[in-house]
Design an enzyme around this catalytic site. Structure first.
Site, PDB file in Angstrom:
ATOM      1  N   PHE A 152       0.748  -0.842   0.313  1.00 27.56           N
ATOM      2  CA  PHE A 152       0.125   0.085  -0.312  1.00 27.56           C
ATOM      3  C   PHE A 152       0.915   1.368  -0.050  1.00 27.56           C
ATOM      4  O   PHE A 152       1.220   1.252   0.991  1.00 27.56           O
ATOM      5  CB  PHE A 152      -0.797  -0.340   1.075  1.00 27.56           C
ATOM      6  CG  PHE A 152      -1.804   1.455   0.962  1.00 27.56           C
ATOM      7  CD1 PHE A 152      -2.891   1.184   0.392  1.00 27.56           C
ATOM      8  CD2 PHE A 152      -1.762   2.269   2.143  1.00 27.56           C
ATOM      9  CE1 PHE A 152      -3.664   2.425   0.329  1.00 27.56           C
ATOM     10  CE2 PHE A 152      -1.983   3.767   1.824  1.00 27.56           C
ATOM     11  CZ  PHE A 152      -3.224   3.605   1.295  1.00 27.56           C
ATOM     12  N   ASP A 237       9.701   3.153   1.623  1.00 28.96           N
ATOM     13  CA  ASP A 237       8.575   3.731   2.061  1.00 28.96           C
ATOM     14  C   ASP A 237       8.491   3.864   3.578  1.00 28.96           C
ATOM     15  O   ASP A 237       8.031   2.415   3.741  1.00 28.96           O
ATOM     16  CB  ASP A 237       7.268   2.859   1.410  1.00 28.96           C
ATOM     17  CG  ASP A 237       5.293   3.875   1.595  1.00 28.96           C
ATOM     18  OD1 ASP A 237       5.919   4.580   2.547  1.00 28.96           O
ATOM     19  OD2 ASP A 237       4.654   3.742   0.322  1.00 28.96           O
ATOM     20  N   LYS A 266       3.196  11.807   6.304  1.00 25.65           N
ATOM     21  CA  LYS A 266       2.361  10.862   8.180  1.00 25.65           C
ATOM     22  C   LYS A 266       2.802  12.321   9.458  1.00 25.65           C
ATOM     23  O   LYS A 266       2.759  13.575   8.814  1.00 25.65           O
ATOM     24  CB  LYS A 266       2.175   9.813   7.867  1.00 25.65           C
ATOM     25  CG  LYS A 266       1.532   9.187   7.238  1.00 25.65           C
ATOM     26  CD  LYS A 266       1.507   8.239   7.667  1.00 25.65           C
ATOM     27  CE  LYS A 266      -0.158   6.990   6.896  1.00 25.65           C
ATOM     28  NZ  LYS A 266      -1.387   7.947   6.122  1.00 25.65           N
TER      29      LYS A 266
END
Length: 412
Positions: A152, A237, A266
């Site tokens: 994801f 990531d 984030k």
């Protein structure tokens, strides 16, 4: 407040009304729990009725430092009085400090700030391809990037095109070519997939959306060795896994691995503003020239002021240490639930995937029962819930939240 002050949310409240209003005028791209938050501080959130909830999700790691951390709010307030946005047509006085601090944290030469995690992933893809053509010598339009099953990386059309989640992919094609998928955790399959046109391996060091899936020991180190040998970029990531969440600054640090490209987001915005970036050395990120990539809001003054404070906070090592210490409590309490409504758990730092016994209910149903007890978490892939408490949570509050989960899965 003490953990015993959390109260059960009643029905037909203002929160119910506000939730209904929100759902009536919003595209249903999310399936939120029926709670409407009005205030939050630290690890606790308060809804519009005054009911308090322990936050065990932390905005999917965007709130690693908790809600309304005074240092981050102070940095934002101070910057709001001076300058918020110039666009990258000009340079503002927060930019150099942010890029230098973040580059130093990562041990890299250059930083390219963006806004969202998906934007950072798209940026990494573009940079890897351009590096492949200009530096490695891959023929035009032939570059390929290796990704992992269960990944994801965001929800742009390019990114969902190399996802194997049909819910994310269905009815959004046609998709961009140039991606090869191999099983996550299978180093031999990854190595076999590399050919002369491979420019990068894009991997989550821990798959967050997949249910906090931790790869076999040595997997990341093996990727690093293969990429170095085959002249392929390793792009990690770390959007969910990085910036203290796993008890280290980056999840790759658990294997003493340094990727060629850090993909960050984030928590980099401190839960205040969207901030993302890719960080790499000059021989990689230096392939970009003016006009080839950009973002109106990327690297804006407010984002850089907050992001600089985030890096300063991480530089102390205190948050990484806290996540590492609380990991023991999280692991022990969750492992005690195995066989009592829980099938399996995966824990790294202050981050856990909990597989619920189907006889207990779905992950969604467990989260709804937790909400009724004053605890907020989120399900993924049907039978799994993710726990990612703010790193500032107290041991007492964490223990209380886990008590509620134990009682829910045990059917109490």
């Amino acid at each position: 407040m003490t953990v015993t002050e959390s109260v059960t949310k009643s029905t037909h409240t203002r929160s119910d009304v506000e939730f209904g209003r929100a759902e009536a005028r919003t595209a249903h791209n999310y399936h939120p729990l029926p709670v409407v938050v009005a205030h939050a501080e630290g690890a606790w959130m308060t809804d519009v009725d005054g009911t308090r909830f322990l936050d065990l999700l932390a905005g999917y790691s965007a709130l690693n430092f908790g809600h309304s951390h005074p240092r981050l709010i102070g940095a934002a307030h101070a910057q709001l009085d001076k300058l918020t946005l110039t666009s990258r047509a000009f340079v503002h006085d927060q930019f150099a400090d942010f890029t230098a601090k973040l580059g130093d944290l990562c041990g890299k030469d250059l930083v390219l700030p963006m806004n969202t995690g998906a934007e950072a992933v798209e940026t990494a893809i573009k940079v890897a391809r351009k590096w492949g053509y200009q530096v490695k010598g891959v023929p035009a339009d032939q570059a390929t990037i290796i990704v992992a099953s269960g990944n994801f990386h965001g929800r742009t059309t390019t990114i969902v095109g190399f996802s194997d989640d049909e819910e994310a992919r269905a009815d959004f094609g046609p998709f961009a070519p140039g991606f090869t998928t191999v099983p996550y955790g299978d180093l031999a399959a990854l190595e076999a997939a590399i050919d002369e046109n491979t420019v990068a391996v894009l991997i989550e060091p821990i798959q967050g959306e997949g249910g906090v899936v931790i790869p076999p020991e040595g997997y990341l180190k093996g990727i690093r060795e293969v990429c170095t040998r085959e002249n392929v970029l390793f792009a990690a990531d770390e959007i969910q896994a990085g910036l203290g969440r796993t008890g280290r600054t980056f999840a790759c640090d658990h294997e003493d691995v340094v990727p060629d490209i850090y993909v960050l987001g984030k928590a980099l915005g401190g839960g205040v503003v969207p901030v993302s970036a890719i960080v790499a050395n000059r021989d990689v990120l230096g392939v970009l020239q003016p006009g080839q990539h950009g973002s109106t809001f990327g690297g804006n003054a407010l984002a850089c002021a907050v992001g600089s404070e985030v890096v300063d906070m991480l530089a102390t090592g205190d948050f990484q240490k806290r996540a590492d210490e609380l990991s023991t409590l999280l692991r022990e309490r969750l492992e005690a639930m195995i066989g009592h409504g829980v099938v399996a758990v995966r824990v790294r730092g202050l981050w856990a995937g909990v597989d619920i016994d189907p006889s207990v209910g779905t992950g969604r149903e467990v989260c709804e029962r937790l909400m009724a007890r004053g605890v907020l978490a989120k399900d993924t892939h049907g039978s799994t819930i993710r726990l990612a408490p703010p790193l500032v949570i107290s041991p007492e509050d964490l223990a209380w939240g886990l008590d509620q989960l134990a009682e829910v899965v045990a059917g109490s």
